[in-house]
Design a protein around this motif. Structure first.
Motif, PDB file in Angstrom:
ATOM      1  N   LEU A  76       0.868  -1.165  -0.082  1.00 47.14           N
ATOM      2  CA  LEU A  76      -0.009   0.197   0.099  1.00 47.14           C
ATOM      3  C   LEU A  76       0.846   1.325  -0.284  1.00 47.14           C
ATOM      4  CD1 LEU A  76      -2.806  -1.122   2.473  1.00 47.14           C
ATOM      5  CD2 LEU A  76      -3.051  -0.634  -0.032  1.00 47.14           C
ATOM      6  N   GLU A 110      -5.580   7.850  -1.965  1.00 50.29           N
ATOM      7  CA  GLU A 110      -6.284   7.228  -0.679  1.00 50.29           C
ATOM      8  C   GLU A 110      -6.514   8.365   0.277  1.00 50.29           C
ATOM      9  OE1 GLU A 110      -5.064   3.365   1.913  1.00 50.29           O
ATOM     10  OE2 GLU A 110      -3.408   4.976   1.777  1.00 50.29           O
ATOM     11  N   THR A 118      -9.166   3.409  -0.639  1.00 50.60           N
ATOM     12  CA  THR A 118      -8.107   2.345  -0.645  1.00 50.60           C
ATOM     13  C   THR A 118      -8.321   1.327  -1.556  1.00 50.60           C
ATOM     14  OG1 THR A 118      -7.604   2.762   1.735  1.00 50.60           O
ATOM     15  CG2 THR A 118      -6.530   0.748   0.703  1.00 50.60           C
TER      16      THR A 118
END
Length: 178
Positions: A76, A110, A118
């Motif tokens: 991420l 995000e 996300t």
């Protein structure tokens, strides 16, 4: 009702009662559904109503807490850096999307208060793997794409989050109290 006062529990409780009186529903209310903010929970304890946490907010909290310090952190983080890079220079990505015969679409940034951002970030990174990889290679960037293993992890996370998105949609909307 807008207020310039601080949102202390007692102020929130008083405003809730004020609105209930204004609408003449004070004696018709049995339950107060709120987010899980401490001031709202404390305000609810000062009122003659049962307090129930909003299930949509609870779902949001469960997802965001689950993703903190998770096995997805590294992947991420790379996604966030890729998105940040192409937010500043979208033309590079657009050029590669055209070259790869893909729809021109921007990446999704995000947002910490919106867990579904996300999910959308992951989906767009997945859809644009080749244009992203090519653009990063051609323009000598120190930004790294997630590895194949990380992309596989993200694909599995996407599957789980899609189920959460579905539940969130069922809970949302103006017609349902969640």
């Amino acid at each position: 009702m807008k207020t310039d006062e601080r949102h202390y529990a007692n102020v929130c409780a008083e405003h809730i009662l004020q609105v209930a009186r204004q609408w003449n529903i004070e004696l018709k209310i049995s339950t107060l559904t709120t987010d899980s903010a401490r001031n709202m929970i404390a305000a609810a304890t000062q009122l003659p109503f049962e307090q129930m946490p909003c299930i949509a907010h609870s779902l949001h909290r469960a997802i965001t807490v689950s993703l903190q310090n998770s096995p997805f952190d590294s992947a991420l983080a790379k996604c966030r850096k890729v998105v940040g890079h192409f937010k500043h220079s979208p033309a590079e990505l657009e050029q590669q999307q055209v070259t790869h015969h893909q729809k021109i679409e921007s990446l999704t940034q995000e947002v910490s208060t919106r867990w579904n951002s996300t999910l959308e970030m992951i989906k767009r990174i997945q859809r644009n793997q080749e244009p992203l990889r090519e653009a990063l290679t051609l323009h000598a960037s120190n930004i790294n794409m997630p590895t194949a293993a990380e992309l596989d992890k993200l694909k599995r996370l996407e599957t789980v989050l899609e189920h959460c998105r579905y539940v969130s949609q069922l809970l949302g909307g103006e017609n349902f109290v969640s």
